[in-house]
Design a protein around this motif. Structure first.
Motif, PDB file in Angstrom:
ATOM      1  N   ALA A 207       0.992  -1.865  -0.311  1.00 32.28           N
ATOM      2  CA  ALA A 207      -0.023   0.314  -0.482  1.00 32.28           C
ATOM      3  C   ALA A 207       1.342   1.273  -0.161  1.00 32.28           C
ATOM      4  O   ALA A 207       0.225   1.993  -0.010  1.00 32.28           O
ATOM      5  N   GLY A 208       2.225   1.618   0.566  1.00 32.36           N
ATOM      6  CA  GLY A 208       3.213   1.955   0.729  1.00 32.36           C
ATOM      7  C   GLY A 208       3.215   2.699  -0.638  1.00 32.36           C
ATOM      8  O   GLY A 208       3.874   4.010   0.046  1.00 32.36           O
ATOM      9  N   THR A 209       3.364   2.013  -1.603  1.00 35.23           N
ATOM     10  CA  THR A 209       4.004   2.654  -2.962  1.00 35.23           C
ATOM     11  C   THR A 209       2.886   3.061  -3.745  1.00 35.23           C
ATOM     12  O   THR A 209       3.526   3.303  -5.041  1.00 35.23           O
ATOM     13  N   ALA A 210       1.916   3.428  -3.551  1.00 36.47           N
ATOM     14  CA  ALA A 210       0.370   4.008  -3.677  1.00 36.47           C
ATOM     15  C   ALA A 210       0.897   4.907  -3.929  1.00 36.47           C
ATOM     16  O   ALA A 210       1.082   6.418  -3.176  1.00 36.47           O
ATOM     17  N   ASP A 211       0.718   5.631  -5.060  1.00 35.00           N
ATOM     18  CA  ASP A 211       0.476   7.268  -5.131  1.00 35.00           C
ATOM     19  C   ASP A 211      -0.859   7.740  -4.099  1.00 35.00           C
ATOM     20  O   ASP A 211      -0.697   8.979  -3.819  1.00 35.00           O
ATOM     21  N   ARG A 212      -1.917   7.336  -3.968  1.00 36.47           N
ATOM     22  CA  ARG A 212      -3.192   7.315  -2.861  1.00 36.47           C
ATOM     23  C   ARG A 212      -3.818   5.729  -2.771  1.00 36.47           C
ATOM     24  O   ARG A 212      -3.465   4.900  -3.667  1.00 36.47           O
ATOM     25  N   LEU A 213      -4.528   6.165  -1.650  1.00 35.25           N
ATOM     26  CA  LEU A 213      -5.022   5.377  -1.165  1.00 35.25           C
ATOM     27  C   LEU A 213      -6.058   5.353  -0.952  1.00 35.25           C
ATOM     28  O   LEU A 213      -6.640   5.578  -0.007  1.00 35.25           O
ATOM     29  N   ILE A 214      -6.589   4.075  -1.222  1.00 30.11           N
ATOM     30  CA  ILE A 214      -8.317   4.433  -1.492  1.00 30.11           C
ATOM     31  C   ILE A 214      -8.883   2.882   0.082  1.00 30.11           C
ATOM     32  O   ILE A 214      -8.395   2.040  -0.397  1.00 30.11           O
ATOM     33  N   THR A 215      -9.740   3.904   1.149  1.00 38.80           N
ATOM     34  CA  THR A 215     -10.462   2.292   1.814  1.00 38.80           C
ATOM     35  C   THR A 215     -11.712   1.317   2.206  1.00 38.80           C
ATOM     36  O   THR A 215     -12.845   2.816   1.463  1.00 38.80           O
ATOM     37  N   MET A 216     -11.731   1.208   1.809  1.00 41.30           N
ATOM     38  CA  MET A 216     -12.966   0.296   0.991  1.00 41.30           C
ATOM     39  C   MET A 216     -13.873  -0.536   2.177  1.00 41.30           C
ATOM     40  O   MET A 216     -13.042  -1.024   3.155  1.00 41.30           O
ATOM     41  N   ARG A 217     -15.360  -0.457   2.547  1.00 39.17           N
ATOM     42  CA  ARG A 217     -15.466  -1.427   3.279  1.00 39.17           C
ATOM     43  C   ARG A 217     -17.109  -1.341   3.152  1.00 39.17           C
ATOM     44  O   ARG A 217     -17.705  -0.329   2.630  1.00 39.17           O
ATOM     45  N   ASP A 218     -17.890  -2.022   2.739  1.00 38.12           N
ATOM     46  CA  ASP A 218     -19.466  -2.420   2.812  1.00 38.12           C
ATOM     47  C   ASP A 218     -19.095  -2.234   1.069  1.00 38.12           C
ATOM     48  O   ASP A 218     -20.420  -1.476   1.511  1.00 38.12           O
ATOM     49  N   GLY A 219     -18.387  -2.814   0.650  1.00 41.52           N
ATOM     50  CA  GLY A 219     -18.734  -2.423  -1.452  1.00 41.52           C
ATOM     51  C   GLY A 219     -18.407  -0.864  -1.219  1.00 41.52           C
ATOM     52  O   GLY A 219     -18.304  -1.457  -2.785  1.00 41.52           O
ATOM     53  N   ALA A 220     -18.176  -0.188  -0.902  1.00 44.79           N
ATOM     54  CA  ALA A 220     -17.997   1.204  -1.225  1.00 44.79           C
ATOM     55  C   ALA A 220     -16.875   1.727  -0.484  1.00 44.79           C
ATOM     56  O   ALA A 220     -16.484   1.439   0.591  1.00 44.79           O
ATOM     57  N   PHE A 221     -16.170   3.205  -1.015  1.00 44.66           N
ATOM     58  CA  PHE A 221     -14.822   3.696  -0.722  1.00 44.66           C
ATOM     59  C   PHE A 221     -14.888   4.741   0.428  1.00 44.66           C
ATOM     60  O   PHE A 221     -16.549   5.305   0.128  1.00 44.66           O
ATOM     61  N   ALA A 222     -14.513   4.231   1.651  1.00 44.86           N
ATOM     62  CA  ALA A 222     -15.009   4.973   3.145  1.00 44.86           C
ATOM     63  C   ALA A 222     -13.827   6.504   2.974  1.00 44.86           C
ATOM     64  O   ALA A 222     -14.540   6.610   4.070  1.00 44.86           O
ATOM     65  N   ASP A 223     -12.637   5.671   2.692  1.00 44.09           N
ATOM     66  CA  ASP A 223     -11.412   7.209   3.267  1.00 44.09           C
ATOM     67  C   ASP A 223     -10.757   6.960   1.964  1.00 44.09           C
ATOM     68  O   ASP A 223     -10.350   6.143   1.102  1.00 44.09           O
ATOM     69  N   GLU A 224      -9.742   8.446   1.221  1.00 47.43           N
ATOM     70  CA  GLU A 224      -8.633   8.234   1.089  1.00 47.43           C
ATOM     71  C   GLU A 224      -7.731   9.249   1.646  1.00 47.43           C
ATOM     72  O   GLU A 224      -8.060  10.302   1.876  1.00 47.43           O
ATOM     73  N   THR A 225      -6.775   8.406   0.453  1.00 44.06           N
ATOM     74  CA  THR A 225      -5.241   9.272   1.542  1.00 44.06           C
ATOM     75  C   THR A 225      -4.241   9.660   0.422  1.00 44.06           C
ATOM     76  O   THR A 225      -4.522   9.014  -0.428  1.00 44.06           O
ATOM     77  N   VAL A 226      -3.863  10.960   0.231  1.00 41.46           N
ATOM     78  CA  VAL A 226      -2.895  10.775  -0.899  1.00 41.46           C
ATOM     79  C   VAL A 226      -1.325  10.788   0.058  1.00 41.46           C
ATOM     80  O   VAL A 226      -1.417  11.183   0.600  1.00 41.46           O
ATOM     81  N   LEU A 227      -1.145   9.795  -0.713  1.00 45.60           N
ATOM     82  CA  LEU A 227       0.412   9.554   0.135  1.00 45.60           C
ATOM     83  C   LEU A 227       1.849   9.967  -0.295  1.00 45.60           C
ATOM     84  O   LEU A 227       3.470  10.187   0.099  1.00 45.60           O
TER      85      LEU A 227
END
Length: 246
Positions: A207-227
């Motif tokens: 995950a740390g190699t990404a430019d952007r990290l998206i967290t999923m919960r219950d089939g939907a996007f819950a959070d996003e972080t620009v790394l």
């Protein structure tokens, strides 16, 4: 702005009534050329189902999916297979190599299926195996390779047709720490050379190699972080889609 991949309102449900499972629930996503996006979340949250939808391996119940300027969700299976063959590379947790083929032959296979002449496919396979550090293992069957080596063969195979998009589903999930480190270096190199990658993972190092990290919960996007500090990255929601020329 051009996008390698974008999706609006993707939905994939299974079952009905009290047994309804919202595996992917109205997901919006845009991925810019050269961007690496990581998708994380607990088991069963819909990550792998989403990746299958993005790669055209499964069809959404609702929503739009575009690879560049080509819409995928309405294509026939034959047409979708042609687009996948040329435009998308896949890396799976369990490698999915053909056991009866050598490493070289596994890497050649996608190019041959796409109509590349055998000699050119062989040259491309040897070049890619060299890039992943496996020139000396080109003639080995998968059973004679370590887990990390098999995954590097799988990455080389995914790049055989120089796809615009690389999709990886838990690429270090079946690897020990040393082998995972080898694959991490490879994905870091892909990011550095400007490949467009979407990675589903439980591994924080991946995950740390990404430019952007998206967290999923219950089939939907819950959070996003620009790394990274890179500017101009799109958001994952409808705001990013608003400016697209439909």
């Amino acid at each position: 702005m051009e996008y390698t991949l974008w999706a609006r309102g993707l939905r994939r449900y299974y079952g009905s009534g009290t047994g309804l499972v919202r595996a992917v629930d109205d997901v919006d996503l845009v991925v810019a050329p050269g961007e690496t996006v990581g998708i994380v979340g607990p088991s069963g949250c819909g990550k792998s189902t989403l990746l299958q939808l993005l790669g055209g391996l499964d069809r959404p119940d609702r929503g739009e999916l575009w690879l560049g300027r080509r819409r995928l969700d309405g294509l026939s299976e034959t047409a979708a297979a042609r687009v996948r063959r040329r435009g998308i590379g896949f890396v799976f947790q369990s490698f999915h190599l053909v056991d009866e083929l050598t490493a070289r032959e596994n890497v050649e296979l996608p190019a041959l299926l796409a109509g590349t002449p055998r000699r050119a496919a062989r040259r491309r396979a040897e070049e890619l195996l060299g890039r992943v550090g496996l020139s000396g293992r080109a003639g080995h069957l998968p059973g004679a390779l370590s887990g990390g080596q098999r995954q590097r063969v799988a990455v080389a195979r995914a790049l055989a047709n120089d796809p615009g998009l690389l999709l990886a589903d838990e690429p270090t999930g079946n690897l020990d720490s040393a082998a995972a480190t080898e694959v991490l270096r490879l994905f870091a190199a892909l990011r550095a050379e400007g490949r467009t990658v979407v990675i589903v993972t439980h591994d924080s190092r991946v995950a740390g190699t990404a430019d952007r990290l998206i967290t999923m919960r219950d089939g939907a996007f819950a959070d996003e972080t620009v790394l990274t500090g890179r500017g101009g990255r799109p958001a994952s929601g409808l705001g990013a889609l608003a400016g697209l020329d439909l």
